[in-house]
Enzyme design. Sequence first.
Site, short mmCIF file in Angstrom:
data_model
loop_
_atom_site.label_atom_id
_atom_site.label_comp_id
_atom_site.label_asym_id
_atom_site.label_seq_id
_atom_site.Cartn_x
_atom_site.Cartn_y
_atom_site.Cartn_z
N PRO A 223 0.85 -1.21 0.00
CA PRO A 223 0.00 0.00 0.00
C PRO A 223 0.88 1.25 0.00
O PRO A 223 1.47 1.61 1.01
CB PRO A 223 -0.82 -0.14 1.29
CG PRO A 223 -0.09 -1.13 2.14
CD PRO A 223 0.84 -1.93 1.29
N ASP A 399 5.68 2.56 2.45
CA ASP A 399 4.78 1.44 2.70
C ASP A 399 3.92 1.80 3.92
O ASP A 399 4.44 1.88 5.04
CB ASP A 399 5.64 0.18 2.96
CG ASP A 399 4.81 -1.08 3.16
OD1 ASP A 399 3.61 -0.96 3.48
OD2 ASP A 399 5.38 -2.17 3.01
N HIS A 400 2.66 1.99 3.68
CA HIS A 400 1.79 2.50 4.75
C HIS A 400 1.54 1.45 5.84
O HIS A 400 1.02 1.77 6.90
CB HIS A 400 0.47 2.98 4.16
CG HIS A 400 -0.17 4.09 4.94
ND1 HIS A 400 0.28 4.51 6.17
CD2 HIS A 400 -1.24 4.88 4.65
CE1 HIS A 400 -0.49 5.49 6.62
NE2 HIS A 400 -1.42 5.73 5.71
N ARG A 401 1.93 0.20 5.57
CA ARG A 401 1.81 -0.80 6.64
C ARG A 401 2.87 -0.57 7.71
O ARG A 401 2.72 -1.00 8.86
CB ARG A 401 2.00 -2.22 6.07
CG ARG A 401 0.92 -2.65 5.10
CD ARG A 401 1.30 -3.93 4.42
NE ARG A 401 2.55 -3.79 3.69
CZ ARG A 401 3.14 -4.78 3.00
NH1 ARG A 401 2.59 -5.98 2.98
NH2 ARG A 401 4.26 -4.58 2.34
N ILE A 403 4.92 2.58 7.81
CA ILE A 403 5.17 3.99 8.11
C ILE A 403 3.84 4.73 8.04
O ILE A 403 3.07 4.55 7.10
CB ILE A 403 6.15 4.56 7.06
CG1 ILE A 403 7.52 3.89 7.24
CG2 ILE A 403 6.26 6.07 7.16
CD1 ILE A 403 8.37 3.91 6.00
#
Length: 427
Positions: A223, A399-401, A403
């Site tokens: 993501p 990577d929104h998982r 950060i």
Amino acid sequence: MGAIKDLTVPDLGGATEVVVIELLVKPGDKVKADTSVVTLESDKATMEIPAGEEGVVKQLKVKVGSKVGMGAVLMTLETAGAAATAEKSKPAAAEPAQTTPAKQASSTPQKPASPASEEEEDEEQGSGDVHAGPGVRRLAREFGIDLSNLRGTGPKQRVLKEDLQSFVKTKLASSSEGGATFGGLAPAPLIDFTQFGQTEIEELSRIQKISGKNLHRNWVSIPHVTQFGEADITELEAYRQRHKARFEKEKIKLTPLVFIMKAVVDALRQFPQFNASLDPKGENLILKKYFHIGVAVDTPNGLVVPVVRNVDQKRIRALAQELAQLSEKARNKQLTPGDMQGGCFSISSLGGIGGTAFTPIINAPEVAILGVSKAAQKPIYQDGGFIPRLMLPLSLSYDHRVIDGAQAARFIVYLSELLGDIRHLLL
Ligand code: COA
């Protein structure tokens, strides 16, 4: 009125039992002698059974899934114009559709066995309106694919093996990496562009084919969010211009990129979650205590990302030299797999070309990448007035998982401050 004849299972060439896997006709259908009416499958071969005589299908005696042996009645046919004596037809010839054909009935004229790949020779109009050869039909059955979902690119929209392959590829790509696909990706449209104008086919380079797969995987499995920012590099540029000529005498090209690499390492120290990878289960963060930076290099054959190791331990001059060597190696196709491994974080600089911002794709298993665009003079409001400053556009994909948005904003602000104050980078 014609005679009613039984169509029976032919000599199976050693197999005692076969399974009816496809009924290609229904009662009332008109058939010719060579129309395939049933597909049978043994553990070695798939065979299509022709009607054997011209006529009309009266009654089906088997269902899909029925197990039958030689001589079993498959269906009855009302033959066209024959004497009205109910006589059992001789077993029809099986038309093997696979490279291991079953032995055929000897008393009936036979067509030559046609391997599945030679679709041109055994085109059939099967169930529904789909045109496809038996080889393609068998493959489709094995994969559980309904051929009516495919758009054939062959003559008369006939479904070719290639159509099936690209359909499977698209499906796999849309469902790879697990998880819900929200209905899956629609298959890419198959379009014959020549209908709109002249075209030319150019094969992708080997690098493009490999990196394309990785980019696609990273794009769909991570993501991504991209945080944009700007760094005031007016001072940095003045410094670079002062020293550029001296470096050039040593054949070293001093570009903003080496300073950016140094600043990135400093920011990675400050925000360690950017120098990390997710473990395969996605439950732990593997924090790295080394600082190897990947740099995207544009080559005539495609994009490669060699890695500069231990950037924290190298001075600007050494970095500039190494970067030049690596990009030279990349352009001469001399990079080894080792040159491209072990990166912690990547930088993609399009600053030498132009553009204002872009959204770089994370180079998994890294968790962030910095895109750098071309610096430009901009009016910046300071102390009650506008002054010209050289502003460097930055695009940080993360990577929104791993950060969250606030961390990314802090990272880019910190990085911009470092680049804005040359003393930080040189100390
Ligand atoms: N803003 C303004 N000017 C810039 C700049 C920036 N952000 N970055 C570089 N420049 C200038 C350089 O200073 C140089 O000018 P100069 O000779 O007057 O000093 C000129 O642009 C050319 O620089 P370049 O040769 O591109 O060197 P580099 O160190 O910036 O980049 C590579 C080296 C190998 C990264 C670069 O050549 C490259 O291949 N970039 C493409 C990367 C890519 O394709 N990414 C994919 C994106 S998804």
